[in-house]
Design an enzyme around this catalytic site. Sequence first.
Site, short mmCIF file in Angstrom:
data_model
loop_
_atom_site.label_atom_id
_atom_site.label_comp_id
_atom_site.label_asym_id
_atom_site.label_seq_id
_atom_site.Cartn_x
_atom_site.Cartn_y
_atom_site.Cartn_z
N ARG A 23 -3.10 7.98 3.47
CA ARG A 23 -2.60 8.84 5.69
C ARG A 23 -1.50 9.26 5.83
O ARG A 23 -1.54 10.19 6.56
CB ARG A 23 -3.52 7.87 6.22
N GLY A 83 2.24 -5.32 7.12
CA GLY A 83 3.70 -4.69 7.09
C GLY A 83 3.76 -3.42 8.28
O GLY A 83 5.05 -3.12 8.32
N GLY A 128 -11.17 -2.36 11.57
CA GLY A 128 -12.16 -3.08 11.69
C GLY A 128 -12.61 -3.96 13.15
O GLY A 128 -11.45 -3.72 13.85
N GLY A 182 1.08 -1.38 -0.43
CA GLY A 182 -0.05 -0.39 0.02
C GLY A 182 0.95 0.94 0.02
O GLY A 182 1.99 1.58 0.44
N ASN A 225 -0.70 4.28 10.45
CA ASN A 225 -1.71 5.16 9.02
C ASN A 225 -1.20 6.82 8.84
O ASN A 225 -1.34 6.42 7.77
CB ASN A 225 -3.37 4.80 9.50
C1 UD1 Z 1 -6.31 -3.49 8.23
C2 UD1 Z 1 -7.67 -4.88 8.12
C3 UD1 Z 1 -8.55 -3.86 9.60
C4 UD1 Z 1 -7.45 -3.92 10.72
C5 UD1 Z 1 -6.22 -3.14 10.54
C6 UD1 Z 1 -5.69 -3.08 11.99
C7 UD1 Z 1 -8.49 -5.29 6.25
C8 UD1 Z 1 -9.79 -4.71 5.23
N1 UD1 Z 1 -8.90 -4.51 7.15
O1 UD1 Z 1 -6.67 -1.92 7.74
O2 UD1 Z 1 -9.74 -5.30 9.37
O3 UD1 Z 1 -8.48 -3.30 11.84
O4 UD1 Z 1 -5.19 -3.38 9.41
O5 UD1 Z 1 -4.49 -2.71 11.43
O6 UD1 Z 1 -7.41 -5.70 6.40
N2 UD1 Z 1 -2.03 -3.13 1.90
C9 UD1 Z 1 -1.34 -4.36 0.21
N3 UD1 Z 1 -1.96 -4.37 -0.99
C10 UD1 Z 1 -2.95 -3.38 -0.93
C11 UD1 Z 1 -3.99 -3.22 0.65
C12 UD1 Z 1 -3.19 -2.56 1.62
O7 UD1 Z 1 -0.31 -5.02 0.60
O8 UD1 Z 1 -3.96 -3.31 -1.93
C13 UD1 Z 1 -1.26 -3.44 2.26
C14 UD1 Z 1 -1.06 -2.39 3.15
O9 UD1 Z 1 0.42 -1.73 2.97
C15 UD1 Z 1 -0.97 -2.60 5.00
C16 UD1 Z 1 -1.88 -3.95 4.81
O10 UD1 Z 1 -1.58 -4.30 3.90
O11 UD1 Z 1 0.87 -2.43 4.80
C17 UD1 Z 1 -2.91 -2.84 5.55
O12 UD1 Z 1 -4.17 -2.49 5.03
P1 UD1 Z 1 -4.57 -0.57 5.65
O13 UD1 Z 1 -4.57 -0.10 4.42
O14 UD1 Z 1 -3.45 0.02 6.09
O15 UD1 Z 1 -5.89 -1.95 6.39
P2 UD1 Z 1 -6.92 -1.44 7.41
O16 UD1 Z 1 -7.37 0.14 6.52
O17 UD1 Z 1 -5.16 -0.58 8.74
CA CA Z 2 -3.29 0.09 8.68
#
Ligand code: UD1
Ligand code: CA
Length: 501
Positions: A17, A113, A151, A13, A239
């Site tokens: 934010r 991550g 979540g 990601g 975030n």
């Molecule tokens: C996610 C969880 C949420 C949880 C939170 C905890 C989901 C849908 N939600 O939300 O339930 O409470 O983490 O911190 O999983 N990433 C990718 N590819 C993507 C999107 C994200 O690799 O397409 C990676 C990001 O780099 C990050 C991680 O996944 O390291 C989590 O993504 P993020 O967008 O931060 O999820 P949250 O909204 O925090």
């Molecule tokens: Ca997150």
Amino acid sequence: MMKKLSAIVLAAGLGTRMRSGTAKVLHPVAGRPMVWYMASVAGRVADAPVVVVIGHQAETCRAFLEHSRPALGPCRTVTQSRRLGTAHAVRQAKSVLMPGGKAVSKHCLIVNGDTPLLTRETIARLVARHERTGAALTLLTACPPDPKGCGRVVRGRDGRVVGVVEERDAGRAERAIREVNAGAYVVDTPFLFRALANIRPRNVQKEYYLTDLVGLAVTGGRRVTGVRAADASECAGINSRRDLAVAERIMRERIRTRWLEKGVTMLDPGTTFIDDGVTIGRDTVLCPGVTLEGRSTIGAGCVIRAGSRVTDSVVGDGVTIDDHSLVNGAVIENHVTVGPFARLRPGSILRRGAKVGNFVEVKNTELGAGSKANHLTYLGDAAVGARVNIGAGTVTCNYDGRRKHRTTIDDGAFIGSGAQLVAPVRVKKGAVVGAGSTITRDVPAEAVALSRVRQVNHEGAASRRRSRARRAAAPSSATRSRATSRTGGAGAARRTAKRQR
Ligand code: UD1
Ligand code: CA
């Protein structure tokens, strides 16, 4: 035989934010890019491949992970070219973890991550619990004081986890739930990749949510277990910059505690900054405002005084680094003294018992055992032998405007104060360079080199000079009256006096 546990770290990601040009997982926490922490924990608990899913700034991420390989252990990277959500990210690891449709491991650990504070112990507990209960999916949960943005974990009447609802999709009742998903899961590997195929982006963000796995498992009659973390602060996802600042503080505190417990003294722990990659020996004393950065190793029984910073350096035992010194990319052997106000730049090697004093800069230079450069000196691109004395204000003139050249000073040589050594040049064993000399040719062993213009003393010349100056400043009365009557100003008088000089 099938391995027990593989792992996936989600790091593709952007982290909108964060408002940054740098991918979120590359932002450092206690001196290491955030992604390092979960990749390292995964590497230590898994016995099968660890896959890091990268996307935003993939090249930089990959380069960093490869560079860290010795410390991290082997990990693979796969690229998620379009960021369609966490489930979509996990799917990218399929080719590595399910080659030819066959799972490489029984279970798979999945971690976000962006949760660098999660400890190995917590993750190990999650894995152990998963193995014990035989659940299809085990997820880590937490009850932070403020669940905002996370979540929510929905439990049924019997207390079992039945789903995870993202905040943006949650209704009022769900938002009131305090228990949140920490973003760490252990999943039965074949189940994982089968279920991923059934996840649809039917939510406010139109993303493929990994958290939908929970609902899918439950409706498929598979068991889901929630493991609550003992310390909710460990589970904080980063975030925003504010989250980053909080994590930085917690991580620094943890590192300080670690070293205090191992026998390091800190006079003011709150102003002592130690990166995660640093090691420190027992009985070393860190004074206020000390920063130890990067991959630095500090020996035992050292004293590092106020305001000094050590970066990517190796420091031996019994070393003193006096106040306000900068040490970067240097090797300092046992019982060396550095500073105050010294600057050691990359490639500086100070052998046993050497001394580098105030306002001395050293770069790409070896200073032999017991040698001293105590005051106001620049040593660049030099090899200095043992027991050499470098006088105050000595400068190695290493740069001719185009290229750098080396200076060699052999054992036991003595360089007088204010000498300039114009490189390439060599001062051989036991030679003496007279103070104030500009040395442009090699000095033979045991020779005395002097390159100063012979001094002449003009007796009485100083007082003659002073009285000449006085006369010039005070013009004769005739001149003064003429000048004043013409312009009426002292300025004019001064100008006239000047003309007469
Ligand atoms: C996610 C969880 C949420 C949880 C939170 C905890 C989901 C849908 N939600 O939300 O339930 O409470 O983490 O911190 O999983 N990433 C990718 N590819 C993507 C999107 C994200 O690799 O397409 C990676 C990001 O780099 C990050 C991680 O996944 O390291 C989590 O993504 P993020 O967008 O931060 O999820 P949250 O909204 O925090
Ligand atoms: Ca997150």
